[in-house]
Scaffold this active site. Structure first.
Site, mmCIF file in Angstrom:
data_model
loop_
_atom_site.group_PDB
_atom_site.id
_atom_site.type_symbol
_atom_site.label_atom_id
_atom_site.label_comp_id
_atom_site.label_asym_id
_atom_site.label_seq_id
_atom_site.Cartn_x
_atom_site.Cartn_y
_atom_site.Cartn_z
ATOM 1 N N CYS A 184 0.544 -36.142 13.772
ATOM 2 C CA CYS A 184 0.981 -36.582 15.087
ATOM 3 C C CYS A 184 0.743 -38.082 15.216
ATOM 4 C CB CYS A 184 0.225 -35.822 16.181
ATOM 5 S SG CYS A 184 0.771 -36.242 17.854
ATOM 6 N N HIS A 227 6.277 -28.933 19.295
ATOM 7 C CA HIS A 227 5.226 -29.949 19.186
ATOM 8 C C HIS A 227 5.238 -30.879 20.398
ATOM 9 C CE1 HIS A 227 2.763 -32.864 16.654
ATOM 10 N NE2 HIS A 227 3.172 -33.635 17.653
ATOM 11 N N GLU A 228 6.415 -31.372 20.768
ATOM 12 C CA GLU A 228 6.498 -32.316 21.889
ATOM 13 C C GLU A 228 6.227 -31.619 23.224
ATOM 14 O OE1 GLU A 228 6.417 -35.196 20.954
ATOM 15 O OE2 GLU A 228 7.170 -34.932 18.923
ATOM 16 N N HIS A 231 2.668 -31.493 24.066
ATOM 17 C CA HIS A 231 2.158 -32.715 24.699
ATOM 18 C C HIS A 231 2.319 -32.649 26.219
ATOM 19 C CE1 HIS A 231 1.053 -35.178 21.284
ATOM 20 N NE2 HIS A 231 2.205 -34.896 20.679
#
Length: 278
Positions: A184, A227-228, A231
Site C-alpha cells: 500500500c 483495497h481502496e 480505506h
C-alpha cells in the site's frame, strides 16, 4: 445491511476450519498459511459477530498525537495531514499522500451529500483524486488516503472509473476468494500482506454528476476496488493479518490497540442494499 451489522455465521468457514483441524498436513493449504486460514475462519465464525456489534457504538479511530510525523525508520516517516472537507479539498492545487501511522488514515470517510452532485466542487475533487493517482502511478486511490473526508475512489488501471459513495451490493461465493500479496502506498514499502479478496464484486456508485451506476468488477480491478474501499472505512492491509505477521515489534506496538476490531471489519463480507430497482 451496513458494514457494522453482525454477519450470519459462515458455514463455508466452519467447513474449512474443520478440514484444517482434521487434515493438518494437507498440501491443498499451501497457497495460504494454515495459521492465516484458521485466523480468518475463527474471526468469521466466533469473533466477528461480537466485535461488529461493539464496533457499531465504539470508536475505532486512532487519535494518538504521538503518531503525528512519526519516525518509524530511517527511510520512513509518517505524515500529519490535516482533515479536509470537500470544499477545502477541491480548492487545493494538488494533494499530499498520507503516510502511516498518521492517525488521519484511520478515520472512516464521510459519504458525499447529494447536495454536491453535479457541482464544480465535486468535479474538481474527483479530478484531483485522479491526478494524484496518476502521479503516484497507482492502480487505484481513495480520497481518504489524502486526508479528504469523502467517500470517493478512483481506479485507473485497467478500467478508469471514479466512484462517489461506492458500496458493494453483491459478492462472489466465499469459496472462490482469491489470495493476493498486497502493498500500500501509505505503508512502508517493506511491508507485504497476504490477503483474501472476493473474486468479483458488484459495486454501486454515483459519478460526480450524480448518476447512479452499477458495475461488476473482476480479478485485479475487483481486488483494487476492495483495497481502496477498505480505506474508506479506515482499514489498512495491516488489519487483514495477525499481529505475528507485522514486520517488527514497533509495528506491532503501534497496531495492537483496536486491532481485533479492525480485523473483524476487514474480514467482513457484508453487502449493502441496492438503490437500483430490480
Amino acid at each position: 445491511m451496513n458494514f457494522f451489522s453482525p454477519p450470519v455465521v459462515s458455514w463455508a468457514s466452519i467447513v474449512v476450519l474443520l478440514l484444517l483441524l482434521l487434515f493438518p498436513h494437507a498440501n491443498s493449504w499451501s497457497i495460504l498459511s494454515r495459521r492465516q486460514l484458521v485466523n480468518q475462519c475463527l474471526v468469521y465464525t466466533l469473533i466477528m459477530p461480537e466485535i461488529c456489534n461493539a464496533a457499531a457504538t465504539s470508536d475505532i479511530m486512532i487519535r494518538d498525537e504521538g503518531l503525528l510525523n512519526y519516525a518509524y525508520s530511517d527511510s520512513w516517516t509518517g505524515t500529519a495531514l490535516p482533515l479536509l472537507d470537500l470544499v477545502q479539498a477541491s480548492q487545493k492545487q494538488e494533494w499530499s499522500m498520507g503516510r502511516w501511522p498518521d492517525p488521519v488514515l484511520r478515520r472512516p470517510a464521510s459519504s458525499v451529500d447529494s447536495f454536491w452532485f453535479g457541482t464544480e466542487t465535486l468535479r474538481c475533487t474527483t479530478e484531483l483524486l485522479r491526478q494524484t493517482c496518476l502521479k503516484a502511478k497507482a492502480v487505484g486511490l481513495a480520497a481518504q488516503q489524502c486526508g479528504v473526508d469523502a467517500r470517493i475512489v478512483h481506479l485507473e488501471d485497467p478500467q478508469r472509473i471514479s466512484m462517489v459513495n461506492p458500496k458493494i451490493v453483491n459478492r462472489s461465493a466465499e469459496t472462490n476468494m482469491k489470495v493476493w500479496q498486497e502493498r500500500c502506498l501509505v505503508l512502508p514499502p517493506t511491508f507485504v500482506a497476504t490477503v483474501l479478496r472476493d473474486d468479483w464484486i458488484d459495486v454501486e456508485y454515483y459519478d460526480w454528476k450524480g448518476d447512479l451506476r452499477r458495475t461488476r468488477l473482476r480479478g485485479e480491478t475487483a481486488r483494487a476496488a476492495q483495497h481502496e474501499m477498505d480505506h474508506d472505512r479506515g482499514i489498512l492491509v495491516l488489519d487483514h493479518v495477525g499481529m505475528d505477521e507485522m514486520e517488527n515489534g514497533l509495528m506491532r506496538a503501534i497496531e495492537t490497540e483496536g486491532h481485533d476490531v479492525r480485523m473483524a471489519l476487514a474480514y467482513s463480507r457484508a453487502v449493502e442494499e441496492s438503490n437500483l430497482s430490480a
